[in-house]
Design an enzyme around this catalytic site. Structure first.
Site, PDB file in Angstrom:
ATOM      1  N   SER A 138      -3.169  -7.642   2.928  1.00  0.00           N
ATOM      2  CA  SER A 138      -3.360  -7.501   4.376  1.00  0.00           C
ATOM      3  C   SER A 138      -3.868  -8.809   4.969  1.00  0.00           C
ATOM      4  O   SER A 138      -3.455  -9.207   6.067  1.00  0.00           O
ATOM      5  CB  SER A 138      -4.379  -6.391   4.668  1.00  0.00           C
ATOM      6  OG  SER A 138      -3.930  -5.171   4.156  1.00  0.00           O
ATOM      7  N   ARG A 144      -1.829  -5.892  -8.385  1.00  0.00           N
ATOM      8  CA  ARG A 144      -0.722  -6.799  -8.057  1.00  0.00           C
ATOM      9  C   ARG A 144      -0.461  -7.795  -9.175  1.00  0.00           C
ATOM     10  O   ARG A 144       0.665  -8.141  -9.473  1.00  0.00           O
ATOM     11  CB  ARG A 144      -1.036  -7.575  -6.772  1.00  0.00           C
ATOM     12  CG  ARG A 144      -0.961  -6.727  -5.534  1.00  0.00           C
ATOM     13  CD  ARG A 144      -1.566  -7.419  -4.373  1.00  0.00           C
ATOM     14  NE  ARG A 144      -2.981  -7.664  -4.601  1.00  0.00           N
ATOM     15  CZ  ARG A 144      -3.847  -8.011  -3.666  1.00  0.00           C
ATOM     16  NH1 ARG A 144      -3.434  -8.186  -2.436  1.00  0.00           N
ATOM     17  NH2 ARG A 144      -5.106  -8.192  -3.953  1.00  0.00           N
ATOM     18  N   LYS A 164     -18.376  -5.632   8.571  1.00  0.00           N
ATOM     19  CA  LYS A 164     -17.151  -6.426   8.680  1.00  0.00           C
ATOM     20  C   LYS A 164     -16.268  -5.866   9.788  1.00  0.00           C
ATOM     21  O   LYS A 164     -15.861  -4.707   9.742  1.00  0.00           O
ATOM     22  CB  LYS A 164     -16.403  -6.344   7.338  1.00  0.00           C
ATOM     23  CG  LYS A 164     -15.433  -7.469   7.109  1.00  0.00           C
ATOM     24  CD  LYS A 164     -14.989  -7.460   5.651  1.00  0.00           C
ATOM     25  CE  LYS A 164     -13.518  -7.772   5.529  1.00  0.00           C
ATOM     26  NZ  LYS A 164     -12.987  -7.493   4.204  1.00  0.00           N
ATOM     27  N   HIS A 205       0.840  -1.206   0.000  1.00  0.00           N
ATOM     28  CA  HIS A 205       0.000   0.000   0.000  1.00  0.00           C
ATOM     29  C   HIS A 205       0.876   1.258   0.000  1.00  0.00           C
ATOM     30  O   HIS A 205       0.627   2.206  -0.756  1.00  0.00           O
ATOM     31  CB  HIS A 205      -0.875   0.057   1.262  1.00  0.00           C
ATOM     32  CG  HIS A 205      -1.953  -0.987   1.338  1.00  0.00           C
ATOM     33  ND1 HIS A 205      -2.121  -1.814   2.418  1.00  0.00           N
ATOM     34  CD2 HIS A 205      -2.929  -1.324   0.466  1.00  0.00           C
ATOM     35  CE1 HIS A 205      -3.160  -2.614   2.215  1.00  0.00           C
ATOM     36  NE2 HIS A 205      -3.669  -2.334   1.025  1.00  0.00           N
TER      37      HIS A 205
END
Ligand code: PNS
Length: 159
Positions: free
Chosen positions: A127, A90, A41, A17
């Site tokens: 993460s 990515r 969440k 990040h």
């Protein structure tokens, strides 16, 4: 004045990040790192903890500010005059979903999405994987800023 947003969950922010945020800060006058508040969440880190970690780790880039948002990202952008959403890619596997979101967002409002390829050294990094590996005792110190690594260690020790 060009103003972009880097949105995400950042639970917690990784070096991947930070790589994207630092590079985007050289392309735009202002960059807002926006942490999604998701009531459905429960993250490992609270939104306030994520904001603190992001403020500390992005402090070296003058145009970067940190904020949280809930609701539609395009509404957040429109209200603040932000015309670009920047996302890191990515691998090709990220592309399908990111393209879908980018097209939905540009259909909802006049906000375009720009994709920045992550550094290859971060192409496997997320993460959620960091949390899983750290929870199982793996060493993730090379994947996080030192302050984030310490925060993760304390969080897992407290649990
Ligand atoms: O780090 P993440 O979890 O991949 O980030 C996803 C995020 C926050 C960018 C995305 O879920 C989002 O924009 N959420 C806000 C709600 C919204 O605008 N949804 C419509 C997307 S097309």
């Amino acid at each position: 004045m060009t103003h972009a947003v880097c949105p995400g969950s950042f639970d917690p922010p990784t070096l991947g990040h930070l790589d994207i945020i630092g590079r985007v800060s050289r392309l735009f006058d202002r960059v807002t790192v926006a942490v999604l508040v998701n009531p459905d969440k429960n993250g490992l880190f609270s939104v306030d903890e994520r904001l603190d970690l992001l403020r500390t780790t992005t402090g070296q880039w003058p145009g970067v500010t940190v904020d949280s948002f809930s609701g539609l990202l395009v509404d957040y952008c429109t209200e603040r005059g932000i015309t670009a959403i920047v996302k890191g890619l990515r691998a090709v596997s990220d592309f399908d979903y990111e393209l879908q979101m980018a097209q939905m967002n540009s259909g909802l409002a006049r906000v375009d999405t720009l994709f920045v390829p992550t550094g290859p050294q971060f192409s496997f990094l997320s993460s959620s994987l960091v949390k899983q590996v750290a929870t199982l005792g793996g060493d993730v110190s090379a994947l996080l800023a030192p302050i984030v690594f310490q925060a993760l260690r304390s969080k897992l020790t407290d649990q």
